[in-house]
Design a protein around this motif. Structure first.
Motif, PDB file in Angstrom:
ATOM      1  N   PRO A 226       8.456   4.583   6.776  1.00 31.72           N
ATOM      2  CA  PRO A 226       8.178   5.985   6.454  1.00 31.72           C
ATOM      3  C   PRO A 226       8.718   6.327   5.076  1.00 31.72           C
ATOM      4  O   PRO A 226       9.727   5.764   4.637  1.00 31.72           O
ATOM      5  CB  PRO A 226       8.936   6.748   7.539  1.00 31.72           C
ATOM      6  CG  PRO A 226      10.036   5.847   7.957  1.00 31.72           C
ATOM      7  CD  PRO A 226       9.515   4.443   7.771  1.00 31.72           C
ATOM      8  N   ARG A 227       8.023   7.232   4.401  1.00 35.37           N
ATOM      9  CA  ARG A 227       8.541   7.782   3.160  1.00 35.37           C
ATOM     10  C   ARG A 227       9.593   8.827   3.484  1.00 35.37           C
ATOM     11  O   ARG A 227       9.408   9.616   4.404  1.00 35.37           O
ATOM     12  CB  ARG A 227       7.399   8.453   2.381  1.00 35.37           C
ATOM     13  CG  ARG A 227       6.498   7.465   1.697  1.00 35.37           C
ATOM     14  CD  ARG A 227       7.287   6.830   0.639  1.00 35.37           C
ATOM     15  NE  ARG A 227       6.478   6.048  -0.293  1.00 35.37           N
ATOM     16  CZ  ARG A 227       7.030   5.182  -1.127  1.00 35.37           C
ATOM     17  NH1 ARG A 227       8.321   4.978  -1.105  1.00 35.37           N
ATOM     18  NH2 ARG A 227       6.295   4.526  -1.960  1.00 35.37           N
TER      19      ARG A 227
ATOM     20  N   GLY B 218      10.516   2.535  10.831  1.00 35.85           N
ATOM     21  CA  GLY B 218       9.209   1.889  10.663  1.00 35.85           C
ATOM     22  C   GLY B 218       8.904   0.960  11.825  1.00 35.85           C
ATOM     23  O   GLY B 218       9.456   1.094  12.901  1.00 35.85           O
ATOM     24  N   ASP B 219       8.029  -0.012  11.565  1.00 36.96           N
ATOM     25  CA  ASP B 219       7.679  -0.971  12.617  1.00 36.96           C
ATOM     26  C   ASP B 219       6.987  -2.184  11.986  1.00 36.96           C
ATOM     27  O   ASP B 219       6.661  -2.177  10.795  1.00 36.96           O
ATOM     28  CB  ASP B 219       6.743  -0.330  13.643  1.00 36.96           C
ATOM     29  CG  ASP B 219       6.881  -0.971  15.025  1.00 36.96           C
ATOM     30  OD1 ASP B 219       7.529  -2.035  15.136  1.00 36.96           O
ATOM     31  OD2 ASP B 219       6.336  -0.417  15.976  1.00 36.96           O
TER      32      ASP B 219
ATOM     33  N   ARG C 155       3.776   6.922   3.963  1.00 33.09           N
ATOM     34  CA  ARG C 155       4.403   5.646   4.328  1.00 33.09           C
ATOM     35  C   ARG C 155       4.064   4.542   3.336  1.00 33.09           C
ATOM     36  O   ARG C 155       3.062   4.612   2.624  1.00 33.09           O
ATOM     37  CB  ARG C 155       4.012   5.220   5.741  1.00 33.09           C
ATOM     38  CG  ARG C 155       2.538   4.978   5.895  1.00 33.09           C
ATOM     39  CD  ARG C 155       2.225   4.643   7.338  1.00 33.09           C
ATOM     40  NE  ARG C 155       0.857   4.146   7.434  1.00 33.09           N
ATOM     41  CZ  ARG C 155       0.336   3.637   8.526  1.00 33.09           C
ATOM     42  NH1 ARG C 155       1.052   3.511   9.610  1.00 33.09           N
ATOM     43  NH2 ARG C 155      -0.901   3.213   8.541  1.00 33.09           N
TER      44      ARG C 155
ATOM     45  N   THR D 272       2.120  -5.838   3.499  1.00 29.57           N
ATOM     46  CA  THR D 272       1.356  -6.795   4.303  1.00 29.57           C
ATOM     47  C   THR D 272       1.606  -8.203   3.785  1.00 29.57           C
ATOM     48  O   THR D 272       1.482  -8.464   2.586  1.00 29.57           O
ATOM     49  CB  THR D 272      -0.150  -6.465   4.241  1.00 29.57           C
ATOM     50  OG1 THR D 272      -0.333  -5.139   4.719  1.00 29.57           O
ATOM     51  CG2 THR D 272      -0.956  -7.413   5.125  1.00 29.57           C
TER      52      THR D 272
ATOM     53  N   GLU E 286       0.867  -1.165   0.000  1.00 35.46           N
ATOM     54  CA  GLU E 286       0.000   0.000   0.000  1.00 35.46           C
ATOM     55  C   GLU E 286       0.906   1.217   0.000  1.00 35.46           C
ATOM     56  O   GLU E 286       1.654   1.460   0.948  1.00 35.46           O
ATOM     57  CB  GLU E 286      -0.866  -0.031   1.256  1.00 35.46           C
ATOM     58  CG  GLU E 286      -2.112   0.808   1.152  1.00 35.46           C
ATOM     59  CD  GLU E 286      -2.888   0.773   2.461  1.00 35.46           C
ATOM     60  OE1 GLU E 286      -3.041  -0.327   3.049  1.00 35.46           O
ATOM     61  OE2 GLU E 286      -3.297   1.855   2.902  1.00 35.46           O
ATOM     62  N   ASP E 287       0.844   1.948  -1.081  1.00 39.16           N
ATOM     63  CA  ASP E 287       1.767   3.063  -1.267  1.00 39.16           C
ATOM     64  C   ASP E 287       1.031   4.350  -0.951  1.00 39.16           C
ATOM     65  O   ASP E 287       0.013   4.653  -1.551  1.00 39.16           O
ATOM     66  CB  ASP E 287       2.223   3.060  -2.738  1.00 39.16           C
ATOM     67  CG  ASP E 287       3.528   3.767  -2.908  1.00 39.16           C
ATOM     68  OD1 ASP E 287       4.068   4.264  -1.901  1.00 39.16           O
ATOM     69  OD2 ASP E 287       4.001   3.833  -4.044  1.00 39.16           O
ATOM     70  N   ASP E 288       1.564   5.063  -0.007  1.00 43.90           N
ATOM     71  CA  ASP E 288       0.899   6.250   0.512  1.00 43.90           C
ATOM     72  C   ASP E 288       1.950   7.361   0.534  1.00 43.90           C
ATOM     73  O   ASP E 288       3.124   7.055   0.651  1.00 43.90           O
ATOM     74  CB  ASP E 288       0.464   5.861   1.941  1.00 43.90           C
ATOM     75  CG  ASP E 288      -0.412   6.880   2.592  1.00 43.90           C
ATOM     76  OD1 ASP E 288       0.150   7.795   3.220  1.00 43.90           O
ATOM     77  OD2 ASP E 288      -1.642   6.743   2.467  1.00 43.90           O
TER      78      ASP E 288
ATOM     79  N   ASN F 128       2.121  -6.735   9.247  1.00 46.17           N
ATOM     80  CA  ASN F 128       2.132  -5.416   8.611  1.00 46.17           C
ATOM     81  C   ASN F 128       3.469  -4.738   8.865  1.00 46.17           C
ATOM     82  O   ASN F 128       3.806  -4.450  10.005  1.00 46.17           O
ATOM     83  CB  ASN F 128       1.019  -4.532   9.187  1.00 46.17           C
ATOM     84  CG  ASN F 128      -0.344  -5.141   8.956  1.00 46.17           C
ATOM     85  OD1 ASN F 128      -0.775  -5.283   7.821  1.00 46.17           O
ATOM     86  ND2 ASN F 128      -0.998  -5.540  10.039  1.00 46.17           N
TER      87      ASN F 128
ATOM     88  N   THR G 266       5.442  -1.359   8.254  1.00 45.48           N
ATOM     89  CA  THR G 266       5.264   0.023   7.799  1.00 45.48           C
ATOM     90  C   THR G 266       6.622   0.704   7.750  1.00 45.48           C
ATOM     91  O   THR G 266       7.459   0.517   8.639  1.00 45.48           O
ATOM     92  CB  THR G 266       4.336   0.815   8.737  1.00 45.48           C
ATOM     93  OG1 THR G 266       4.800   0.664  10.067  1.00 45.48           O
ATOM     94  CG2 THR G 266       2.909   0.311   8.653  1.00 45.48           C
TER      95      THR G 266
ATOM     96  N   THR H 173       3.278   0.495   3.226  1.00 41.47           N
ATOM     97  CA  THR H 173       2.879  -0.633   4.079  1.00 41.47           C
ATOM     98  C   THR H 173       2.963  -1.923   3.268  1.00 41.47           C
ATOM     99  O   THR H 173       2.363  -2.027   2.204  1.00 41.47           O
ATOM    100  CB  THR H 173       1.433  -0.450   4.585  1.00 41.47           C
ATOM    101  OG1 THR H 173       1.326   0.817   5.234  1.00 41.47           O
ATOM    102  CG2 THR H 173       1.058  -1.548   5.580  1.00 41.47           C
TER     103      THR H 173
END
Ligand SMILES: Nc1ncnc2c1ncn2[C@@H]1O[C@H](COP(=O)(O)OP(=O)(O)OP(=O)(O)O)[C@@H](O)[C@H]1O
Ligand SMILES: [Mg+2]
Length: 110
Positions: free
Chosen positions: A102-103, A83-84, A29, A33, A24-26, A98, A100, A31
Motif C-alpha cells: 500500500p502507498r 501488503g501481500d 499501491r 512483479t 507498477e506505480d499507482d 506479485n 503488492t 506492485t
C-alpha cells in the motif's frame, strides 16, 4: 523488505533461471512483479508453497539445501507492511510473483 525480495529473487533465479522484475506505480499501491522462466507452480499448489517446510517435487528441489521457508517468510513480511504476495503462472511459462504494497496514506491522501 530486502529479505522479502531476496527470497523471491533467489527462487526465480534458482527454479526459473532468471528474474524479470517490473514495477507498477499507482497512487494507491506499488506492485512489484517477479517473473521467471522455469516450470511455474500448478494452481493446486500455489497456497501450499507458502506453508513452512513445503517443497514441491524432489526432482526440482533435491540437494539444494533449501528448507521450504523462503516464500512463507516473504509473505509474512509483505503482510506485516499491509501488503501481500500472490502467485500465478505467466501465459508463456514461468512463475509470476506479485508483491503488492500500500502507498502511505499521508502521501496519497494529499
Ligand atoms: N520460482 C519458482 N518456480 C517454481 N517453483 C518454485 C519457485 N519458487 C518456489 N518454488 C517451489 O516452492 C517451494 C517452496 O519455496 P520456498 O522459497 O518457500 O522454499 P525453498 O526455496 O525450497 O527453500 P528456502 O527456505 O531456502 O527458500 C520450493 O521448494 C519450490 O518447489
Ligand atoms: Mg526459496
Amino acid at each position: 523488505m530486502k529479505r522479502c525480495l531476496a527470497n523471491l529473487l533467489e527462487n526465480a533465479i534458482f527454479y526459473g533461471q532468471r528474474a524479470d522484475v517490473t514495477l507498477e506505480d499507482d497512487p494507491s499501491r506499488l506492485t512489484i512483479t517477479i517473473r521467471d522462466h522455469g516450470p511455474g507452480i500448478p494452481e493446486g499448489q500455489r497456497e501450499r508453497v507458502f506453508s513452512p517446510f513445503v517443497r514441491l517435487e524432489p526432482s526440482r528441489s533435491r540437494n539444494t539445501g533449501g528448507s521450504g521457508l523462503g516464500l512463507g517468510i516473504a509473505r509474512h513480511i509483505a503482510r506485516a507492511l499491509g501488503g501481500d504476495i500472490g502467485l500465478d503462472n505467466h501465459p508463456e511459462g514461468g512463475l509470476r510473483v506479485n508483491v503488492t504494497l500500500p502507498r502511505p496514506r499521508n502521501i496519497t491522501g494529499l
